[in-house]
Design a protein around this motif. Structure first.
Motif, PDB file in Angstrom:
ATOM      1  N   ALA A  20      13.224  12.894 -21.840  1.00 15.05           N
ATOM      2  CA  ALA A  20      13.418  11.519 -21.087  1.00 15.05           C
ATOM      3  C   ALA A  20      14.685  11.632 -20.075  1.00 15.05           C
ATOM      4  O   ALA A  20      14.797  10.760 -19.560  1.00 15.05           O
ATOM      5  CB  ALA A  20      13.528  10.429 -22.165  1.00 15.05           C
ATOM      6  N   LEU A  21      15.187  12.972 -20.059  1.00 19.47           N
ATOM      7  CA  LEU A  21      16.362  12.827 -18.973  1.00 19.47           C
ATOM      8  C   LEU A  21      15.919  12.556 -17.556  1.00 19.47           C
ATOM      9  O   LEU A  21      16.651  11.763 -16.913  1.00 19.47           O
ATOM     10  CB  LEU A  21      17.112  14.349 -19.150  1.00 19.47           C
ATOM     11  CG  LEU A  21      17.655  14.399 -20.447  1.00 19.47           C
ATOM     12  CD1 LEU A  21      18.098  16.121 -20.671  1.00 19.47           C
ATOM     13  CD2 LEU A  21      18.520  13.501 -20.890  1.00 19.47           C
ATOM     14  N   GLY A  22      14.819  12.899 -17.192  1.00 18.41           N
ATOM     15  CA  GLY A  22      14.393  12.729 -15.925  1.00 18.41           C
ATOM     16  C   GLY A  22      14.272  10.996 -15.614  1.00 18.41           C
ATOM     17  O   GLY A  22      14.738  10.658 -14.695  1.00 18.41           O
ATOM     18  N   SER A  23      13.643  10.498 -16.344  1.00 17.79           N
ATOM     19  CA  SER A  23      13.218   8.857 -16.619  1.00 17.79           C
ATOM     20  C   SER A  23      14.669   8.387 -16.464  1.00 17.79           C
ATOM     21  O   SER A  23      14.930   7.291 -15.715  1.00 17.79           O
ATOM     22  CB  SER A  23      12.569   8.513 -17.297  1.00 17.79           C
ATOM     23  OG  SER A  23      12.715   8.854 -18.890  1.00 17.79           O
ATOM     24  N   LEU A  24      15.432   8.845 -17.340  1.00 19.55           N
ATOM     25  CA  LEU A  24      16.910   8.091 -17.284  1.00 19.55           C
ATOM     26  C   LEU A  24      17.615   8.540 -16.262  1.00 19.55           C
ATOM     27  O   LEU A  24      18.326   7.388 -15.768  1.00 19.55           O
ATOM     28  CB  LEU A  24      17.583   8.632 -18.670  1.00 19.55           C
ATOM     29  CG  LEU A  24      17.450   8.335 -20.090  1.00 19.55           C
ATOM     30  CD1 LEU A  24      17.801   9.048 -21.026  1.00 19.55           C
ATOM     31  CD2 LEU A  24      17.432   6.904 -20.310  1.00 19.55           C
TER      32      LEU A  24
END
Length: 237
Positions: A164-168
């Motif tokens: 989820a790092l990209g969406s965060l």
């Protein structure tokens, strides 16, 4: 975040594996959020994007999106596409699930089907922390029985999720990450990694609490949100 503002906005809630919206209830009660402003989206879909229609319908402008554990993962993936004013994530692991965990997850799912949620989960639980440790365990096992029918979807969701790092990194509203310092399932360093990805973020360490901090000491969680620099929680990033 001011408590009076939190108590006047809609809270959209994403609970964790074998949890219902009851996992948030003591915390929200401590914050003074009325039942009428609490909307739970149950984890009954196997894919992250499957939750987007329900969340778009629930997240009115100004809403607070709050997730716990597996629900925090869903929230972290979708927050950048929702009309929310704030995101609050308890016990988040922002990484994809390692393949070696899948057999363990499948074994739990089989036991839940065969034995029921509480009977399957009870021997797998570690010690609870906080002043409400006994009640926290009782509440968790009760929720496990209530939500046992969702375990197949939750198992696939947990096993197949991407990181989820990209969406965060695309989430422009404030994101607060809260994790107990005794949480061995989602340790504090995971919250710190997630916070470094989100442009507007803070990490609150809940001293002496574990993975189920929301149930272990909801009053302390509430104080940590509203007074994050006092002894109940340390704002560390």
């Amino acid at each position: 975040m001011a408590t009076e503002l939190a108590s006047e906005r809609r809270w959209v809630l994403l609970p964790g594996t074998l949890c219902s919206g009851e996992v948030f209830a003591p915390f929200l009660h401590a914050l003074g959020v009325p039942d009428t402003l609490r909307h739970t989206v149950a984890l009954r879909h196997a894919g992250i994007d499957d939750y987007l229609p329900d969340l778009k319908a629930a997240c009115v402008p100004g809403a607070i999106l709050c997730g716990f554990s597996l629900g925090a993962i869903v929230a972290a993936h979708l927050a950048d596409r929702l009309p929310v004013s704030e995101v609050i994530l308890f016990a988040l692991n922002p990484h994809a699930d390692p393949p070696e965990k899948r057999p363990e997850r499948l074994a739990l799912a089989r036991d839940v089907v065969a034995m029921g949620g509480a009977a399957a989960l009870a021997p797998r639980l570690s010690e609870f922390a906080g002043k409400n440790s006994v009640q926290a365990r009782t509440t968790l096992l009760s929720m496990a029985d209530q939500t046992a029918g969702d375990i197949a979807a939750q198992t696939e969701l947990a096993s197949s999720r991407p990181g989820a790092l990209g969406s965060l990194s695309r989430t422009l509203v404030p994101v607060t990450f809260l994790t107990g310092t005794c949480d061995t399932m989602t340790p504090l360093d995971l919250a710190q990694k997630a916070a470094r990805a989100a442009p507007k973020s803070r990490v609150i360490a809940l001293h002496g609490l574990g993975h189920f901090a929301l149930l272990e000491d909801p009053d302390r969680c509430s104080r940590a949100m509203t007074q994050p620099d006092d002894e109940d929680g340390a704002n560390i990033l």
